[in-house]
Design an enzyme around this catalytic site. Sequence first.
Site, PDB file in Angstrom:
ATOM      1  CB  VAL A   1     -25.385  23.482  32.449  1.00 57.65           C
ATOM      2  CG1 VAL A   1     -25.850  23.684  30.946  1.00 57.65           C
ATOM      3  CG2 VAL A   1     -26.246  23.704  33.453  1.00 57.65           C
TER       4      VAL A   1
ATOM      5  CB  SER B   1     -20.255  19.837  32.174  1.00 56.76           C
ATOM      6  OG  SER B   1     -18.890  19.805  32.452  1.00 56.76           O
ATOM      7  CG  HIS B   2     -22.342  25.420  34.241  1.00 61.57           C
ATOM      8  ND1 HIS B   2     -22.992  25.984  33.272  1.00 61.57           N
ATOM      9  CD2 HIS B   2     -23.346  24.665  34.724  1.00 61.57           C
ATOM     10  CE1 HIS B   2     -23.611  25.979  33.438  1.00 61.57           C
ATOM     11  NE2 HIS B   2     -23.845  25.663  34.635  1.00 61.57           N
ATOM     12  CG  MET B   3     -15.650  21.576  36.418  1.00 61.15           C
ATOM     13  SD  MET B   3     -15.039  19.563  36.340  1.00 61.15           S
ATOM     14  CE  MET B   3     -14.955  18.736  34.877  1.00 61.15           C
TER      15      MET B   3
END
Lengths: 862, 173
Positions: free
Chosen positions: A346, A524-526
């Site tokens: 993540v 991923s969080h982005m």
Amino acid sequence: MGWLRKRRQGARGEGGAGNGAGGETAGSEAAVDLENLRRRFDGFRALVESNNRVLSVIGDMEEKAQGDFLFDIVYVRRSIETLRDGIGDIIERIIDLGGEPYETLRARAQAIWNQIDGLLPGGRDVLPGPFVLEFARIGRVHSASVGGKNAQLGELRALGLNIPDGFAITTHAFQHVLAENRLADRIHETLTELDIRDQEDLERASATLRERILTAPIPEDLADAVREAYGELTGDAGPEPVALRSSAVGEDTLFSFAGQYSSFLNVPPGEILDRYRQILASKYSPRAIYYFLSHSLEEANLSMSVGCTRMVDAAVSGVIYTRDPLDPEDAVIQVHAIYGLGPYLVGGVLTPDVYRISRDSNEILERAVHEKGVQLKLDAGNGTREMPVPEELRGRPCLDDRQLVELARIATRIEDHYEHPQDVEWAIDGTGAIYMLQTRPLRTICAQPSFELPDMSDHELLAEGGTTICPGAGCGEVAHVSGEADLAPVRHGSVVVAANPFPALAQVLDRAAAVVTEVGSSASHMATLVRERRLPTIVGLVQARKRLPAGTEVTVDASGTRVYAGCNTELMQARRPEYDLFQDTAIFDLLRRLLALISPLHLVNPRDPEFRPERCRTLHDITRFAHQRGIEEVFAYARSLGRRQDLGVRLKTALPFPVMILNLDEETGHARTKPYDDQSIPSAPMRAFWDGLLAEKWPFAYPEPARLRVDRRSDQGLPGEAQFTESSFAVVRREYMLANLYLGYHFTSVEAVLSDDAARNLIRVHYKGGGAADKRRRRRIGLLEELLDRMGFEHTVKSDYIDCRATGMEREPAELNINRVGRLVMLTKQLDMALSNDRITRWYIEDFARKLELDRSKVFPL
Amino acid sequence: MENLTAGDIMVPLDLYPHIPYWFTVRQAIAEMETAEVETDGRRSIPRVVLVFDETYRLMGFVRRRDILRGLLPSYLLEDADEGIRSTYDIHVDPNLSDVFAAEEGDIAEQANRPVSEVMNPIVHTIQVTDTLLHAVREIVVNNVYMLPVLRDGKIVGVVRSIDVLHAVAKMVL
């Protein structure tokens, strides 16, 4: 007339039965009854006012949801609070009018409010409560006290899924820390003065706030509660390390806060309170402050809870998207997986294996296996450590088919439960046990690839490849960033190129025209954050930094995973319709989801047996229901009085039927006894209505006896002749009228408010019945429907019943339409008799439209 | 066939044009112009419109010629109350209309008279159980075009001469 006489006699008879004093008693009883009726009417009028207020707020929200106006969370909250007041008032008013049968509305409304509050980020006040709560006692309804992540974990546990044992340190505990250290006001002050567009200012404010939290002592009662809960968690097994994860209020809503707050793995018991404080402080990291301020979320409502769980020593971990975020219609589950602990996935450090699994057959459709050279593992006793992945495993899939099918099965179960695509974090330990670590709504984008793209063959292609994270195209000057220190100089409109999607990138997303990274995945969080912002983004574009030198101007075609030299506005235009800059922001999505609980109207027909409080599914249903029943309750009461005594004052009219007028503006004790006449009607809307009735001739021309040589068989007609003039009456105020007329065999009720305030103006017509055959009665209703429609009324029809209303008209058109309604009531008196077929009905519609000047061009616009 | 009753051959009331007595001659015209009576798949233009009161009691009927007569200015009519026959026995020279310069406007005005002023009273009725032969006799003897059909004192339909003829045709053709 006979009716009136009979009633008068009845009243006299009652008086005559007693003595003189009895007569006075009857008089004062009448005064009391009138006073009661007036009170009820005032209650009803207040209900109508609240109803109108609620409807206008709903209308405004619907307009905002069209996307043409900007609004923020403050607007949403204010609207919701107005609705809360209005609906609450309406429910209490109808209970006051009709009593117990309406009390279920309270529970109905509460159920709807619970759903609404569940969507709002941190809209709930933090109520005093325990400092810690075990997961076994938590469900998603607790998100106000334990934050999103913890609440959803409790929910998953209740669903029978495996989660690590643990407890939540509640938002109440956080508030306690702030209160004991007198921090709330100082935080508010610092944030109010902050300019989030100024990177240095942001960092300075963040440092100040974090320092304050980190140096604030944890109150002793809270520390005791945490220690006790920890003791119960580990039990006899003795001390063991735990995981501490942030769980912010609101993060389970459409505002993701993905990766904004700190989490710590493998925390030894002695460090729990310090780590807890660090997580609280992370609420004020530059990127977190940036996130909530740029989304107009109110800091004070965003409280922080922390989850404390047993460590899962993950052999493999990853993320499930229960749908493909770029193609949610496709019945495919995506599983992303790496060796070791989840943060390397993540956090965008590694490019994970990606598996696509059919939702229907659980067949594995695709395996994209990547080289996974390193993994994050638990360090002995404290924290985590990067370790190499054994050579023979690096290039192999980290999940086998059995595990994939099991994960897909769980994914389907979770999505079915939430009825929304989910983004689920999971881990598998050394024994093969699968744990769920988090679930939240998955943000999806429908990319529509069917656009004409410009010919790009003569443009220099700089780079190609990678994965589309968010479609679209953007151009600008390339800025290379590799860490937080590089962020400040990134100029507005830059194409941000990074080695990996590290979390701090969140701070420059609003300045970026496009983002390209060399590694990373859609999990991923982005990735969550760029989709939230509709920012064209490619990840996994190898050697991006080398191929796209800093300072050069490029166009990133994220949908096509290509980067061209120079700025190509044509391509950007062509890609533009693939996303909408405003409509799909989290706030817009929030409004739409709220409206689904607020505005659809399911209860339309009062005659329907389903027109019940239990059937109210939205706030609109509630107000519609209460308004309808309010009218009925008031009239039921008025009629119950009408049988016993004279109510109001007679209207001496040119029309040959008795009408009683009850003027609510009259002062108690000064009731008028002198009849009103056609000119002195004490109500503006009733004058307009009555003028309409008078304008169409009443049939005085009863045939001369010479023409009735027949033996008129007395039993020939319909029964109950007297009934046809039964108790027509009107309750009025200067700007209000509610008239109940029985003309012939149909019942008409007309309610009207006529004032200078268009927002208050209202015309409401109920029309029912008739003496002719069913088909002809329905034709008459069809005729009314069409004519009232041309006058700008909304209507619902069932069989021979029509209910229609017009609201928000200016005084002049409202007055004209009230007048027209009067004329229509008279024109359609027993018209059903004449409507033997559809053609004659059509003829009457056009004939009346001409009479009422309802050529389409003349209809007043609403 | 000999068992046919008025009820078997009548046009049910809900298929037959009727209006309340205070409707205008104009509305009666609209009814005649637009209404079609459909029986056995055949359509016909009604020659008569029934007139009722508020309580749905049958009061009378109007025929085409009653309507036309109602449209004439009174000065073109002698002996107005003499009833049906007088419409055929016009003693006033119709050219007088030119003299009095009657215009279409007059007709429009006359059309707004209530239909009760031109209608005829119901004199002859039959019962729903009456035989076909009885219906034929009533029509012939009374020289009427149609008869209201009653059941328990309430009108339930009409039998027209054409309905009788259709029934007879099925027997003899």
